[in-house]
Design an enzyme around this catalytic site. Sequence first.
Site, mmCIF file in Angstrom:
data_model
loop_
_atom_site.group_PDB
_atom_site.id
_atom_site.type_symbol
_atom_site.label_atom_id
_atom_site.label_comp_id
_atom_site.label_asym_id
_atom_site.label_seq_id
_atom_site.Cartn_x
_atom_site.Cartn_y
_atom_site.Cartn_z
ATOM 1 N N GLU A 180 0.832 -1.226 0.000
ATOM 2 C CA GLU A 180 0.000 0.000 0.000
ATOM 3 C C GLU A 180 0.857 1.263 0.000
ATOM 4 O O GLU A 180 0.528 2.243 0.661
ATOM 5 C CB GLU A 180 -0.948 0.012 1.210
ATOM 6 C CG GLU A 180 -1.865 -1.177 1.331
ATOM 7 C CD GLU A 180 -2.788 -1.367 0.140
ATOM 8 O OE1 GLU A 180 -2.979 -0.418 -0.636
ATOM 9 O OE2 GLU A 180 -3.281 -2.496 -0.029
ATOM 10 N N GLY A 181 1.942 1.239 -0.758
ATOM 11 C CA GLY A 181 2.867 2.378 -0.785
ATOM 12 C C GLY A 181 3.956 2.168 0.228
ATOM 13 O O GLY A 181 3.695 2.148 1.429
#
Lengths: 608, 608
Positions: B448-449
């Site tokens: 997620e990043g």
Amino acid sequence: MSPSNLMSRADLDFLLHDWLRVSELTGRERYADHSRETIDAVLDLSAELAEKYFAPHNRASDLTEPRLVGEDVELIPEIGEALRRFADADLVGAAMDAEVGGMQLPYTAYLACMAWFYAANIGTAGYPLLTTGNANLLLTHGSEEQIERYVRPMISGRFTGTMCLSEPQAGSNLADITTRAEPQPDGTYRLFGQKMWISGGEHQMAENIVHLVLAKVPGSPAGTRGISLFVVPKFLVNEDGSLGERNDVVVTGLNHKMGFRGTVNTAPTLGQGLHTPGGQPGAVGYVVGEENTGLKKMFTMMNEARLGVGLGATALGYTGYLKSLDYARGRPQGRPTGADPASPQVMLTGHADVRRMLLAQKSYVEGALALGLYCARLVDDEKSGSPEEAAAAKTVLDVLTPIAKSWPSQWCLKANELAIQVLGGAGYTIDYDVEQHYRDNRLNPIHEGTHGIQGQDLLGRKVLAGGGAGLAALTERITETCDRAAADGPGSELAELAALLRPRVTRLIEVTTALAEVGASDPEAFLADATEYLEATGHIVIAWMWLEQLLALGSRVDEAAEGSDAFAAGKLQAARYFLRRELPIVDAKLDLLASGDRTTLDMRDDWF
Amino acid sequence: MSPSNLMSRADLDFLLHDWLRVSELTGRERYADHSRETIDAVLDLSAELAEKYFAPHNRASDLTEPRLVGEDVELIPEIGEALRRFADADLVGAAMDAEVGGMQLPYTAYLACMAWFYAANIGTAGYPLLTTGNANLLLTHGSEEQIERYVRPMISGRFTGTMCLSEPQAGSNLADITTRAEPQPDGTYRLFGQKMWISGGEHQMAENIVHLVLAKVPGSPAGTRGISLFVVPKFLVNEDGSLGERNDVVVTGLNHKMGFRGTVNTAPTLGQGLHTPGGQPGAVGYVVGEENTGLKKMFTMMNEARLGVGLGATALGYTGYLKSLDYARGRPQGRPTGADPASPQVMLTGHADVRRMLLAQKSYVEGALALGLYCARLVDDEKSGSPEEAAAAKTVLDVLTPIAKSWPSQWCLKANELAIQVLGGAGYTIDYDVEQHYRDNRLNPIHEGTHGIQGQDLLGRKVLAGGGAGLAALTERITETCDRAAADGPGSELAELAALLRPRVTRLIEVTTALAEVGASDPEAFLADATEYLEATGHIVIAWMWLEQLLALGSRVDEAAEGSDAFAAGKLQAARYFLRRELPIVDAKLDLLASGDRTTLDMRDDWF
């Protein structure tokens, strides 16, 4: 995998020769049979064996855990093959005396060799680490008969060795061990008890296993002063060296670990009655030296093992760094900030944040390697220097040992964490080695004395030993390095970096003095933040190691600044990274220690 | 295992009610059907389901990895059972609108419920995390038909959802994705390409899987502006909601991870030709909204997912803390420094260094939980507050999201590292949960990043957004908290702690302003140390959360100081720990950022 992904030979050559001048040791009597050529040859051989027989089964050892089958432990056969190759190359006794079959190699060169094996496969290399430590203890404290019966076969690879300290109820605190050793009329002992966390405690890769066991003789003093040390072989050894009866030391359980899986970890029971050697109950043991002197003797092995653990942690960090560097150099992803979105992607190394993660790793692992080899050089001075050199070396080595064990265990684990991060999702998969290195390395802050125990050792014993001689000896050496760097002239790079280190050394001395005063009245407050003290001192020591490396580069530092000497430029940049960006965390720790903060001391169990 | 070892209900009640006053939300129209009683009931139910259906198979999921069999993925059946129980309790749609079948629970209460599931079994709880994120995206951006066909079955538990962003050659950099979506005459699209790192991408636990896929329509603009978003169901859904043909999105490989193993991670191929829905090649996809607006829409889901990841990291840290505390309270080992060796052993909590490791964990996990719930409260204000409240909440939430994702991912992983250390050798074995939590949690700084991406987001986008409105809004809130603490009177504990935080906030503003000036001329230098900026800001934010918690205790802080209120005393001691002992590391980071250090920027690939 190319050999360069295990360790960097260029770095080892630089540290061993340009910096530590290991070849000069060959001018001393002990090492007179060696030369740069023989040292290089053993390094070449180690790299080759590590690459060929250790690295290939590193993942297999992880995927196929040791299994307990009856009284036996089954390991994958590649481990046995690797250990045979290792022993056949005379590496078990590489640093030992020629008269017992050793190679009498400088210890510094020996540790450099071991780094290759640890990097290639820490699980398999764990066996010789324990065996050499065991053998060295017996060489120092054992009888001639014990050396003949147990040490020579360990050196030749027929036997392996263990150290049996912990018990289920006594880990960090050995004063509470309950294994008992009952004296027999013939001078032997019969041991009864349960040991725990015993690495290499059972396997089929050697003819015999030599356990060194801590136990208490009934009636001996309470606490650590009543601990004795015994040789307890798996098979009794006859006078002619042949194997006799099976002794009653039997593994009754294995510990299943998150990493380091190739080194089987066992729970052996002594005197359970599964075997009755000589028709009597109990495991047969032979005391090493006198009764009630066991813990001190065990520390001979522990100190060596601690350097080994630190070097193992370093090697895992080092190979993880090289592998993440390799990945970053070959993986195109994105563009630098501000670049045209239509321009081609750059490699991961094109991003400053990735270079940060690589440079952090480089500064940790090369700094830790320098410290490990520096300590090894002190061992050589102890072994081969003049009495004055030997004494001076011992004083510094005593102080550095807890740091050489704990700093790499903490920061080369951090390096492995960063290596995973460089690879991103790929680093989290078993398709790459870095996740295994991270899991393997997580053991190192635990075994051979936890991180916290190292802090207690450094602050509680080492720095203040001999009226503060330990700290004085260490800080004098660091200050001397700063002086040499400062002599490079005001405004020079070296002088600037030395100026970052020097005030922190002064502060460390002040804080230590203040803590010692606390210790006089309140020993608990004195040691409450020993871990913070350990970590602060560790960072100062590694910064010193970086300054030392720059000094060893000599005039190459000037070329480094221009970028024309890539190796030197890398060292300079890593030194800058560590001194400018890592060393400052020391201040917060020293401030904390100086403040006498009682937050953790005052915390109560029921408040959690 | 007792329920108290997953999360602390007492802490959640304190945060939800005493601090965030969640019950007050029920005075707003959106939450009018709820009350303290309904919120408590959902929390009770979540704790019970987590305990009964999620926790028991946590280790089994780790030991038995998902297997790819043909086109199917086999998971252990306990995962399916747990997800059915979860959906049957209406928890998938707990925070969603009643009109689509949701419970319309305050988001703050919903996240508190999710913490139990994450703590019990992050691998199994990963499926609803993705499904609710997917559903919320479609609720915001999808057509009524898409909501009817895909969202309602996800809420009822018949379907699950995924997010398909990464590709083998494009992970952090989505501008370079190559999956293409070819428009068809009937308004649908046919997708061709390869996705990577897709969690929950295939399994047999639901009737259907709804993939949200980023792809490019031929001829669309280069870079991220040309990315569109598509619904690509595993099985086409007929108008009446029944399942139709198998779509051509097929998993062709699984990623084998070091942890988080219950959440299958897949490499799906679209349009490979294994299926030909409607007799044509390609995976059938339905555009969400307009073409070329896909990335922005995906961020609706990503922001929610980032809060979820942060909370998952927090829950893993939290349960690890509770488990290590439980162990430390029951394990006798050694004696405090200076105690009589003949005295009985004390529990591990009797050692200051162990209390340090427990207090560090407590300060990390309770601080992180406070931040997660604070962010959730902002979501509620966005959803249910006045337009002014909603706008103000959004501004702060935008700035806090990268911190709420990254800080727990870093520091609750550190908490798990300390939990292992508290247990010692036992913590390194699979007999205890903490080693699995550590491995599971290592994913959170990646997905997620990545950690680095969060730093770029915070410094490069969020704090300077709206002419610096983001940072201003955040620092005003922190300053307001410091003001309230200082109002407790000079010399008070609260005022003293506020005095540790306030100057660091001022410094953060100064450093940000200076960096923004750098950014005007040199964007690469501006963002080179965005990760350090992220970490410094994160520590300031968590210190703020600790001050907020003390303020929420009100007069109990005075009793805490006397030790008569154990809960309050624990909070006070953890706040002291964080502000006195952790917050100071911010200074070194802010100094570094202010110095304009170019060490990593200037590092060259060939110097490594």
